[in-house]
Design a protein around this motif. Sequence first.
Motif, PDB file in Angstrom:
ATOM      1  N   ASP A  96     -10.814  -0.213   0.755  1.00  0.00           N
ATOM      2  CA  ASP A  96      -9.894  -0.168   1.890  1.00  0.00           C
ATOM      3  C   ASP A  96      -8.682   0.732   1.659  1.00  0.00           C
ATOM      4  O   ASP A  96      -7.635   0.535   2.232  1.00  0.00           O
ATOM      5  CB  ASP A  96      -9.454  -1.586   2.266  1.00  0.00           C
ATOM      6  N   GLY A  97      -8.847   1.715   0.791  1.00  0.00           N
ATOM      7  CA  GLY A  97      -7.691   2.583   0.579  1.00  0.00           C
ATOM      8  C   GLY A  97      -7.984   3.744  -0.333  1.00  0.00           C
ATOM      9  O   GLY A  97      -9.084   3.907  -0.856  1.00  0.00           O
ATOM     10  N   LYS A  98      -6.947   4.582  -0.520  1.00  0.00           N
ATOM     11  CA  LYS A  98      -7.069   5.783  -1.336  1.00  0.00           C
ATOM     12  C   LYS A  98      -7.401   5.463  -2.790  1.00  0.00           C
ATOM     13  O   LYS A  98      -8.127   6.204  -3.430  1.00  0.00           O
ATOM     14  CB  LYS A  98      -5.776   6.598  -1.271  1.00  0.00           C
ATOM     15  N   ASP A  99      -6.843   4.358  -3.312  1.00  0.00           N
ATOM     16  CA  ASP A  99      -7.109   4.011  -4.713  1.00  0.00           C
ATOM     17  C   ASP A  99      -8.585   3.715  -4.938  1.00  0.00           C
ATOM     18  O   ASP A  99      -9.152   4.106  -5.960  1.00  0.00           O
ATOM     19  CB  ASP A  99      -6.261   2.807  -5.142  1.00  0.00           C
ATOM     20  N   ASP A 100      -9.217   3.034  -3.983  1.00  0.00           N
ATOM     21  CA  ASP A 100     -10.645   2.727  -4.112  1.00  0.00           C
ATOM     22  C   ASP A 100     -11.465   4.005  -4.048  1.00  0.00           C
ATOM     23  O   ASP A 100     -12.401   4.194  -4.829  1.00  0.00           O
ATOM     24  CB  ASP A 100     -11.090   1.752  -3.011  1.00  0.00           C
ATOM     25  N   ALA A 101     -11.135   4.902  -3.125  1.00  0.00           N
ATOM     26  CA  ALA A 101     -11.853   6.174  -3.003  1.00  0.00           C
ATOM     27  C   ALA A 101     -11.664   7.012  -4.274  1.00  0.00           C
ATOM     28  O   ALA A 101     -12.625   7.612  -4.774  1.00  0.00           O
ATOM     29  CB  ALA A 101     -11.356   6.937  -1.781  1.00  0.00           C
ATOM     30  N   LYS A 102     -10.461   7.016  -4.801  1.00  0.00           N
ATOM     31  CA  LYS A 102     -10.175   7.767  -6.029  1.00  0.00           C
ATOM     32  C   LYS A 102     -11.022   7.232  -7.188  1.00  0.00           C
ATOM     33  O   LYS A 102     -11.601   8.000  -7.954  1.00  0.00           O
ATOM     34  CB  LYS A 102      -8.684   7.663  -6.356  1.00  0.00           C
ATOM     35  N   MET A 103     -11.102   5.902  -7.306  1.00  0.00           N
ATOM     36  CA  MET A 103     -11.893   5.262  -8.356  1.00  0.00           C
ATOM     37  C   MET A 103     -13.377   5.659  -8.225  1.00  0.00           C
ATOM     38  O   MET A 103     -14.044   5.964  -9.209  1.00  0.00           O
ATOM     39  CB  MET A 103     -11.753   3.741  -8.234  1.00  0.00           C
ATOM     40  N   TYR A 104     -13.860   5.654  -6.986  1.00  0.00           N
ATOM     41  CA  TYR A 104     -15.248   6.003  -6.697  1.00  0.00           C
ATOM     42  C   TYR A 104     -15.551   7.441  -7.127  1.00  0.00           C
ATOM     43  O   TYR A 104     -16.514   7.697  -7.861  1.00  0.00           O
ATOM     44  CB  TYR A 104     -15.498   5.820  -5.187  1.00  0.00           C
ATOM     45  N   PHE A 105     -14.724   8.396  -6.700  1.00  0.00           N
ATOM     46  CA  PHE A 105     -14.976   9.796  -7.012  1.00  0.00           C
ATOM     47  C   PHE A 105     -14.782  10.103  -8.494  1.00  0.00           C
ATOM     48  O   PHE A 105     -15.498  10.925  -9.066  1.00  0.00           O
ATOM     49  CB  PHE A 105     -14.127  10.716  -6.124  1.00  0.00           C
ATOM     50  N   GLU A 106     -13.840   9.443  -9.121  1.00  0.00           N
ATOM     51  CA  GLU A 106     -13.631   9.638 -10.557  1.00  0.00           C
ATOM     52  C   GLU A 106     -14.856   9.160 -11.336  1.00  0.00           C
ATOM     53  O   GLU A 106     -15.308   9.820 -12.280  1.00  0.00           O
ATOM     54  CB  GLU A 106     -12.380   8.880 -11.024  1.00  0.00           C
ATOM     55  N   ALA A 107     -15.406   8.022 -10.940  1.00  0.00           N
ATOM     56  CA  ALA A 107     -16.598   7.494 -11.613  1.00  0.00           C
ATOM     57  C   ALA A 107     -17.768   8.467 -11.480  1.00  0.00           C
ATOM     58  O   ALA A 107     -18.503   8.709 -12.449  1.00  0.00           O
ATOM     59  CB  ALA A 107     -16.959   6.122 -11.039  1.00  0.00           C
ATOM     60  N   LEU A 108     -17.934   9.044 -10.288  1.00  0.00           N
ATOM     61  CA  LEU A 108     -19.014  10.025 -10.085  1.00  0.00           C
ATOM     62  C   LEU A 108     -18.820  11.247 -10.982  1.00  0.00           C
ATOM     63  O   LEU A 108     -19.786  11.764 -11.560  1.00  0.00           O
ATOM     64  CB  LEU A 108     -19.080  10.463  -8.622  1.00  0.00           C
ATOM     65  N   GLU A 109     -17.591  11.704 -11.107  1.00  0.00           N
ATOM     66  CA  GLU A 109     -17.318  12.871 -11.953  1.00  0.00           C
ATOM     67  C   GLU A 109     -17.577  12.569 -13.426  1.00  0.00           C
ATOM     68  O   GLU A 109     -18.054  13.426 -14.167  1.00  0.00           O
ATOM     69  CB  GLU A 109     -15.885  13.376 -11.758  1.00  0.00           C
ATOM     70  N   GLU A 110     -17.251  11.355 -13.838  1.00  0.00           N
ATOM     71  CA  GLU A 110     -17.524  10.973 -15.231  1.00  0.00           C
ATOM     72  C   GLU A 110     -19.026  10.935 -15.486  1.00  0.00           C
ATOM     73  O   GLU A 110     -19.490  11.336 -16.563  1.00  0.00           O
ATOM     74  CB  GLU A 110     -16.857   9.637 -15.553  1.00  0.00           C
ATOM     75  N   HIS A 111     -19.801  10.485 -14.504  1.00  0.00           N
ATOM     76  CA  HIS A 111     -21.263  10.520 -14.630  1.00  0.00           C
ATOM     77  C   HIS A 111     -21.737  11.961 -14.775  1.00  0.00           C
ATOM     78  O   HIS A 111     -22.608  12.265 -15.590  1.00  0.00           O
ATOM     79  CB  HIS A 111     -21.932   9.904 -13.395  1.00  0.00           C
ATOM     80  N   ARG A 112     -21.184  12.826 -13.944  1.00  0.00           N
ATOM     81  CA  ARG A 112     -21.579  14.232 -13.976  1.00  0.00           C
ATOM     82  C   ARG A 112     -21.271  14.842 -15.349  1.00  0.00           C
ATOM     83  O   ARG A 112     -22.102  15.545 -15.924  1.00  0.00           O
ATOM     84  CB  ARG A 112     -20.854  15.010 -12.869  1.00  0.00           C
ATOM     85  N   ALA A 113     -20.096  14.551 -15.861  1.00  0.00           N
ATOM     86  CA  ALA A 113     -19.710  15.099 -17.163  1.00  0.00           C
ATOM     87  C   ALA A 113     -20.662  14.624 -18.272  1.00  0.00           C
ATOM     88  O   ALA A 113     -21.153  15.426 -19.070  1.00  0.00           O
ATOM     89  CB  ALA A 113     -18.271  14.705 -17.502  1.00  0.00           C
ATOM     90  N   ALA A 114     -20.933  13.330 -18.296  1.00  0.00           N
ATOM     91  CA  ALA A 114     -21.791  12.783 -19.352  1.00  0.00           C
ATOM     92  C   ALA A 114     -23.264  13.118 -19.122  1.00  0.00           C
ATOM     93  O   ALA A 114     -23.946  13.617 -20.015  1.00  0.00           O
ATOM     94  CB  ALA A 114     -21.601  11.272 -19.454  1.00  0.00           C
ATOM     95  N   GLY A 115     -23.752  12.849 -17.919  1.00  0.00           N
ATOM     96  CA  GLY A 115     -25.180  12.965 -17.644  1.00  0.00           C
ATOM     97  C   GLY A 115     -25.680  14.367 -17.351  1.00  0.00           C
ATOM     98  O   GLY A 115     -26.833  14.687 -17.646  1.00  0.00           O
ATOM     99  N   ASP A 116     -24.837  15.211 -16.766  1.00  0.00           N
ATOM    100  CA  ASP A 116     -25.285  16.547 -16.371  1.00  0.00           C
ATOM    101  C   ASP A 116     -24.793  17.652 -17.297  1.00  0.00           C
ATOM    102  O   ASP A 116     -25.314  18.767 -17.251  1.00  0.00           O
ATOM    103  CB  ASP A 116     -24.823  16.876 -14.941  1.00  0.00           C
ATOM    104  N   LEU A 117     -23.788  17.377 -18.101  1.00  0.00           N
ATOM    105  CA  LEU A 117     -23.247  18.407 -18.983  1.00  0.00           C
ATOM    106  C   LEU A 117     -23.474  18.085 -20.462  1.00  0.00           C
ATOM    107  O   LEU A 117     -24.152  18.832 -21.165  1.00  0.00           O
ATOM    108  CB  LEU A 117     -21.745  18.615 -18.713  1.00  0.00           C
ATOM    109  N   VAL A 118     -22.930  16.976 -20.939  1.00  0.00           N
ATOM    110  CA  VAL A 118     -22.996  16.669 -22.365  1.00  0.00           C
ATOM    111  C   VAL A 118     -24.399  16.233 -22.802  1.00  0.00           C
ATOM    112  O   VAL A 118     -24.925  16.734 -23.792  1.00  0.00           O
ATOM    113  CB  VAL A 118     -21.939  15.607 -22.762  1.00  0.00           C
ATOM    114  N   LEU A 119     -25.027  15.313 -22.066  1.00  0.00           N
ATOM    115  CA  LEU A 119     -26.357  14.830 -22.462  1.00  0.00           C
ATOM    116  C   LEU A 119     -27.393  15.962 -22.526  1.00  0.00           C
ATOM    117  O   LEU A 119     -28.100  16.077 -23.530  1.00  0.00           O
ATOM    118  CB  LEU A 119     -26.832  13.700 -21.546  1.00  0.00           C
TER     119      LEU A 119
END
Length: 155
Positions: A63-86
């Motif tokens: 229900d707010g910007k903090d939740d959206a920020k958390m969501y997008f940050e989590a996706l980026e962390e997945h991308r960093a680990a799963g699509d780049l480092v792994l």
Amino acid sequence: MNAIELLTQDHKNMRALLEELAGTTTRGVKKRKELVEKIETSLRAHNTIEEEIFYPAFKKAGDGKDDAKMYFEALEEHRAAGDLVLPDLLKTDVDSEKFSGRAKVLKELFEHHADEEEKEMFKRAKALLSKKTLEELGEQMAQRKVELKKRQEAA
């Protein structure tokens, strides 16, 4: 098992695998190969169930910007680990020091991500989503994980 319990168990299992991998040496070629295969399978299944099931439910309930920020940050962390480092780790000779460095970076990235989820996102999800919804999400995620592992074993 509810969604948060399932994901927390995944985190615990991944931490153990990554810790074991970090403890190997350049001479442990066979062990490193086995561990990196397990890590790849587990990480890909974990990221997929979060991205397909848990994160969308979290974002929709948010229900707010903090939740959206958390969501997008989590996706980026997945991308960093799963699509780049792994993928880089998988292409690296297991008997090299470069492998050791990449394994350590993957471990640190994953631990940071899991810690944030457990301390912030899961706490927030408990406030946003009902117990019934978390149970239903957990069931969906468990089923999806089985499908993904079967698919990977068949490949």
